[in-house]
Motif scaffolding. Structure first.
Motif, PDB file in Angstrom:
ATOM      1  N   GLY A 159      -2.745   8.034 -15.736  1.00  0.00           N
ATOM      2  CA  GLY A 159      -1.498   7.539 -15.194  1.00  0.00           C
ATOM      3  C   GLY A 159      -1.697   6.481 -14.118  1.00  0.00           C
ATOM      4  N   GLU A 160      -0.662   6.296 -13.307  1.00  0.00           N
ATOM      5  CA  GLU A 160      -0.626   5.264 -12.270  1.00  0.00           C
ATOM      6  C   GLU A 160      -1.467   5.685 -11.065  1.00  0.00           C
ATOM      7  OE1 GLU A 160      -0.050   2.017 -10.187  1.00  0.00           O
ATOM      8  OE2 GLU A 160       0.839   2.195 -12.192  1.00  0.00           O
ATOM      9  N   ALA A 161      -2.320   4.771 -10.572  1.00  0.00           N
ATOM     10  CA  ALA A 161      -3.182   5.092  -9.418  1.00  0.00           C
ATOM     11  C   ALA A 161      -2.473   4.853  -8.088  1.00  0.00           C
ATOM     12  CB  ALA A 161      -4.463   4.264  -9.463  1.00  0.00           C
ATOM     13  N   TYR A 162      -1.341   4.113  -8.089  1.00  0.00           N
ATOM     14  CA  TYR A 162      -0.570   3.836  -6.873  1.00  0.00           C
ATOM     15  C   TYR A 162      -1.423   3.196  -5.780  1.00  0.00           C
ATOM     16  CZ  TYR A 162       2.693   7.017  -9.151  1.00  0.00           C
ATOM     17  OH  TYR A 162       3.540   7.621 -10.053  1.00  0.00           O
ATOM     18  N   GLY A 163      -2.336   2.324  -6.161  1.00  0.00           N
ATOM     19  CA  GLY A 163      -3.140   1.591  -5.174  1.00  0.00           C
ATOM     20  C   GLY A 163      -4.280   2.391  -4.579  1.00  0.00           C
ATOM     21  N   VAL A 188       0.974   3.391  -2.727  1.00  0.00           N
ATOM     22  CA  VAL A 188       1.965   2.317  -2.741  1.00  0.00           C
ATOM     23  C   VAL A 188       2.731   2.366  -4.058  1.00  0.00           C
ATOM     24  CG1 VAL A 188       2.374  -0.172  -2.570  1.00  0.00           C
ATOM     25  CG2 VAL A 188       0.491   0.878  -1.281  1.00  0.00           C
ATOM     26  N   ALA A 189       4.049   2.321  -3.971  1.00  0.00           N
ATOM     27  CA  ALA A 189       4.885   2.309  -5.185  1.00  0.00           C
ATOM     28  C   ALA A 189       4.738   0.958  -5.902  1.00  0.00           C
ATOM     29  CB  ALA A 189       6.342   2.552  -4.821  1.00  0.00           C
ATOM     30  N   PRO A 190       4.751   0.920  -7.209  1.00  0.00           N
ATOM     31  CA  PRO A 190       4.642  -0.339  -7.961  1.00  0.00           C
ATOM     32  C   PRO A 190       5.791  -1.291  -7.621  1.00  0.00           C
ATOM     33  CG  PRO A 190       4.238   1.526  -9.410  1.00  0.00           C
ATOM     34  CD  PRO A 190       4.763   2.095  -8.118  1.00  0.00           C
ATOM     35  N   GLN A 191       5.581  -2.584  -7.841  1.00  0.00           N
ATOM     36  CA  GLN A 191       6.571  -3.614  -7.537  1.00  0.00           C
ATOM     37  C   GLN A 191       7.673  -3.685  -8.599  1.00  0.00           C
ATOM     38  OE1 GLN A 191       6.827  -5.478  -4.818  1.00  0.00           O
ATOM     39  NE2 GLN A 191       4.972  -4.604  -3.888  1.00  0.00           N
ATOM     40  N   THR A 192       7.360  -3.261  -9.806  1.00  0.00           N
ATOM     41  CA  THR A 192       8.325  -3.362 -10.899  1.00  0.00           C
ATOM     42  C   THR A 192       9.141  -2.085 -10.991  1.00  0.00           C
ATOM     43  OG1 THR A 192       6.800  -4.782 -12.126  1.00  0.00           O
ATOM     44  CG2 THR A 192       8.610  -3.783 -13.371  1.00  0.00           C
TER      45      THR A 192
END
Length: 229
Positions: A159-163, A188-192
């Motif tokens: 999944g998403e690593a969130y930075g 950090v939440a994604p920009q999109t």
């Protein structure tokens, strides 16, 4: 007496007939010269040759007039060349598919490594703005028979690593039956805008990974909704 005279008359008549027949000049047989004989032989041979030619021509005309049957050539089936035989190759140590989330860790009968999720921050579905910073924490209990070391980590399994760098540290050793809290910092939440997921498991110093749930294959999750303000 009358009968005897008649008989004599008949006899005399018969003799006269014979004499007349004998005195009649007979026909003279034709006399052939050698040239006549050669000419007859040649004419006979020519006639025979002509007859043979006529008979031959008649036979040919008869053969031509008869219907001929030309046999239809039968198609000979052709066989494709046999495929090239490739010698089988031995498969040495084939790679087995691995689990996409939590791979097997150890003998499940002993349950050396097992855990239970007690609580978590930032519940699933939490709304965030693009680029928003946050932290995620899980409180977990050691339900196995082996002690957890402070050298253990929580590790991103998908999944998403969130930075993040995909790792989170343990702060202490955790004996069986005890609880601990592990935290991921500077996420950090994604920009999109959209819905984002990630799943994390505990990893030992030996690389053994395990989660929670009935079979230990549920990952600790982060699920957020990114929306513009």
């Amino acid at each position: 007496m009358k009968k005897t005279k008649t008989t004599y008359a008949l006899i005399i008549l018969s003799v006269l007939v014979l004499l007349i027949t004998a005195c009649k000049p007979s026909q003279q047989e034709p006399v052939y010269t050698e040239e006549d004989l050669q000419r007859q032989v040649l004419e006979t041979q020519s006639a025979r040759a002509t007859q043979f030619a006529v008979e031959t021509m008649a036979a040919q005309l008869t053969a031509l007039s008869m219907p001929t049957f030309t046999p239809i050539p039968t198609e000979i089936p052709t066989q494709a060349p046999p495929p090239t035989q490739v010698p089988p190759t031995a498969v040495v140590n084939p790679v087995q598919p691995t689990a996409t989330t939590v791979p097997p860790t150890q003998d499940t009968g002993t349950k050396c490594y097992a855990m239970e999720l007690v609580s978590e921050t930032i519940p699933a579905g939490t709304t965030m703005t693009p680029g928003e910073k946050f932290e995620k924490s899980w409180t977990i209990r050691n339900t196995g028979t082996c002690e957890w070391s402070r050298e253990f980590d929580v590790y991103l399994s998908g999944g998403e690593a969130y930075g993040s760098n995909k790792y989170g540290d343990f702060k202490e050793n955790v004996p069986p039956g005890e609880t601990t809290t592990v935290t991921l910092y500077d996420l950090v939440a994604p920009q999109t805008p959209g819905t984002y997921y990630s799943y994390w498991v505990v990893m030992t110093v030996d690389g053994i990974r395990f989660g929670y749930g009935p079979n230990g294959d549920w990952g600790l999750s982060i699920q957020i909704e990114v929306r513009k303000p």
